[in-house]
Design an enzyme around this catalytic site. Structure first.
Site, short mmCIF file in Angstrom:
data_model
loop_
_atom_site.label_atom_id
_atom_site.label_comp_id
_atom_site.label_asym_id
_atom_site.label_seq_id
_atom_site.Cartn_x
_atom_site.Cartn_y
_atom_site.Cartn_z
N CYS B 123 0.85 -1.19 0.00
CA CYS B 123 0.00 0.00 0.00
C CYS B 123 0.88 1.24 0.00
O CYS B 123 1.88 1.29 0.72
CB CYS B 123 -0.91 0.01 1.22
SG CYS B 123 -2.05 1.41 1.15
N ASP B 255 -6.28 10.50 -5.01
CA ASP B 255 -5.65 9.52 -4.13
C ASP B 255 -4.31 9.12 -4.77
O ASP B 255 -4.07 9.38 -5.95
CB ASP B 255 -6.56 8.30 -3.95
CG ASP B 255 -6.21 7.50 -2.69
OD1 ASP B 255 -5.21 7.84 -2.02
OD2 ASP B 255 -6.92 6.53 -2.40
N ASN B 256 -3.46 8.51 -3.98
CA ASN B 256 -2.21 7.94 -4.50
C ASN B 256 -1.32 8.97 -5.18
O ASN B 256 -0.83 8.77 -6.28
CB ASN B 256 -2.53 6.77 -5.43
CG ASN B 256 -3.15 5.61 -4.66
OD1 ASN B 256 -2.74 5.31 -3.53
ND2 ASN B 256 -4.16 4.97 -5.23
#
Lengths: 471, 471
Positions: B123, B255-256
């Protein structure tokens, strides 16, 4: 992405002024046949020829470097190749292949598709002088100008390897040059898998900025291995040898490695195992950056000057990875500012055309093989309050330049934050780079050492007591 | 490299004990159809399900992780797919292609070549709790167990894309899952060029360690994008969409990403430009490592114990790059020791066989897509004199974990040196990890903060005066 077109303005080489006369200093060396630019700074005495341009001169040329200012790393004498012999230069593709080939440069040009591509080459020793200031390494003292960019023209290396048909078990491509050295011809290897990967763009080049390669750059034929250290781009290329194991060439084993930091010069001399562990061989470049302006010893007048100073420099990533941010701090890394980045390489991606006899087509490729230039306007009054400017780059894989130096016995791949110090002298700010190349004196590292500072105390050798300002 | 053979001993999955009953805690959530392992640590309350295993439990399983301890990152409810419906699971390949496809999982298995490959997923938030200790980020608190490895079975993503025939101008492959969320289905994209590159090994997987994917891991079909952050490996896959631009999915944009460090939560909320700059999107993992043993709160008796303590942990690189060294310091980075590395992934390279219904053939590939485990024996008496153990890894491109944390608004890609502190209590040494996951108390970062230390003073918050020992 717009349609390819011939209309895009792509960066072209800067004006070149090819040296025509052999310098006096070279007259008594084996290189007495090589005309050179007197501005180049010699890093290993007179001979062999290892040079970088003055950093400002290099940077001022812009994205592309003229061949006469392009850095040079020669291990020995430059092979002499007369112009009339160039078409007959022979090289071979041999080893673990079904169909060994020998061909001439004439054939390479006539029978294979020619391509042109901008590629930045960087010596693994770039910025090594900084390592030598911390602890003497086994390498000579590059400043921060061991990096240059050109438009190379030639043939994809994969085309030749495909033609020769690698056999089962083939995993490496060894390269060998015509430069005979005390330990044999210069040679090294890369992985076959990489050679066959179009994204890695490895090529055999005979042209550089639209002219024939000059003698110091591999005339008449060299390998160009983008995104990797210059030491893999074998010059005066004579052989490609497909093998099951990495090159056993002396220079492949004992050069271009980053041994673990705890391996001392003595330990490395006494224990050959360190050199034979392929994990420590350097291939990809690592993320790096430097400040070109303020230049070393540059002065800025606080009176009557402009309100902002434009800091400028370069950055590059490794293995085709893009530099995605360049950050500047004027408070020792407590806070950072984002610099503007100009990726001149991107302008070629929009073009699809023939350039210097080769097809320029980068539209399909995602990798970045060239340096970028960064700039940031800093209010002069803020600079006047600062002690230093530090810069760091990060690549698309989030690899960031560390604050700490990773010292190693060959002093290669030095890439900590690049730091320029600021001193206020009356109405002037004076800037100092970390070092000056070769044996040239100057730079804050030398000054700090002389003052008894410990350069690896985590604060660039500054005393922690008595530290003024915002520390 | 020896001839491939069936004789090589390859790592096989650890014993698995598939949960069969739905935990009480899940009964009132939309995931009431998903049996789970009670050992998993919940990072976002009860629902959605975001978990990591206790670090020791994860590490003790060895190279491969059982599906019940494999970390989970769910944005919402787990789509429910009954076993009898699995073969009819439909997904499409569409967008900028000549031949859009819709096919069932039955067809995917019957009509395409099946491959099996060990892949570590991580993750992007792994180790985020450390960032949250320094300054609250917009993300929840992963410890250091947001990483797991399995043997995935499925089909090379490139096979499907080739079949659909991308059209001119195609540059990205967007993926979309079946998990309906407040901002639409979860989705993201990768570059088409990467999908087509066999060295990047992107695949669509339906099997995990020889069994069907379990619900939390994407049952019945997911993308697996090796070497990149877990957030690109879309679960419950419904669509591959070939496009000219990166995904405009909300989760791809917001995100990310690792925004530049100076972008505060407020600035990021007020200025959308930061989110729309693709340079800040995370793809490759970055080099990282952690200590598993000494475990947090582990005690070592100085009397009667063995003379050496074996420190152990994991490391991984990004983008297929091998970890080439792991270094340990017990004097705050002044000197380093070289750890042993076990690259279990390499053992599969020697094998060529069918495993779990897929062809296992990694002989031709140079990339490393799995974590490695490191270990180092340290004399117990030296540990007794030390204040801490720090570890850092370096990859084959010489990307090294930095000492400094790069804080960013989403708190992702945290990879500074991993530090375990040592305190001597009578005849015992007691060890503390930086943090504990989720809201669990404990760890030296919390302790240092409570004592008024500044975690980003370059010394992990230790006071510079009154510092004992060899500092």
């Amino acid at each position: 992405r717009s349609e390819p077109s011939d209309e895009v303005e792509i960066p072209l080489p800067p004006p070149t002024n090819p040296p025509t006369r052999v310098l006096d200093i070279d007259e008594k060396t084996p290189d007495a046949h090589v005309p050179r630019d007197p501005r180049l700074i010699r890093l290993t005495g007179v001979h062999p020829f290892n040079v970088e341009a003055p950093l400002s001169a290099l940077f001022n040329e812009g994205f592309l470097t003229s061949p006469e200012l392009f850095y040079v790393r020669n291990h020995g004498a430059v092979p002499e190749v007369k112009d009339q012999d160039i078409p007959d230069w022979e090289f071979s593709v041999e080893g673990l292949v079904e169909r060994p080939l020998t061909l001439t440069l004439r054939q390479l040009i006539a029978e294979y598709e020619q391509i042109t591509c901008p590629i930045t080459l960087v010596c693994a020793g770039n910025r090594r002088k900084e390592q030598n200031q911390v602890r003497k390494s086994k390498g000579f003292s590059w400043g921060a100008a061991g990096v240059s960019t050109a438009l190379f023209t030639g043939v994809a290396m994969s085309e030749l390897i495909k033609k020769a048909r690698p056999r089962k078990g083939a995993r490496y491509v060894c390269m060998e040059g015509a430069d005979k050295l005390p330990n044999g011809f210069y040679g090294t290897s890369v992985k076959l898998n990489w050679v066959m990967d179009p994204n890695r763009g490895m090529m055999l080049a005979h042209g550089m900025n639209g002219e024939m390669l000059r003698p110091d750059h591999g005339k008449p034929l060299r390998a160009v291995i983008p995104g990797q250290i210059g030491g893999r781009s074998v010059k005066w290329l004579k052989k490609l040898i497909v093998t099951a194991a990495p090159s056993d060439n002396w220079y492949h084993i004992y050069d271009n490695r980053v041994l673990p930091t705890m391996v001392s010069p003595d330990e490395s001399a006494n224990n050959p195992k360190w050199w034979h562990d392929d994990r420590y061989a350097i291939y990809d470049l690592s993320t790096n950056s430097a400040v070109a302006y303020p230049a070393h010893e540059e002065q800025v007048c606080l009176k009557a000057g402009p309100e902002k100073y434009r800091a400028k420099g370069y950055a590059y990533g490794g293995g085709g990875r893009r530099v995605t941010r360049v950050e500047i701090s004027i408070d020792k890394g407590q806070t950072w500012r984002l610099a503007d980045i100009d990726y001149a390489e991107d302008r070629y991606r929009e073009a699809e055309q023939t350039l210097f006899g080769g097809r320029l087509d980068m539209s399909w490729r995602e990798s970045c093989f060239c340096w970028c230039h960064w700039s940031l306007d800093i209010p002069t009054l803020e600079l006047a309050d600062a002690k230093d400017i530090v810069v760091r780059a990060m690549d698309e894989s989030m690899n960031i330049q560390p604050k700490e130096m990773y010292w190693s016995v060959l002093g290669m791949m030095n890439n900590p934050w690049f730091r320029v110090t600021i001193s206020k002298e009356g109405d002037y700010l004076r800037f100092e780079h970390p070092t000056q190349p070769a044996l040239m004196p100057g730079g804050w590292m030398e000054r700090v050492k002389k003052a008894g500072g410990n350069l690896i105390n985590g604060h660039w050798g500054e005393k922690l007591d008595g530290e003024e300002g915002k520390a």
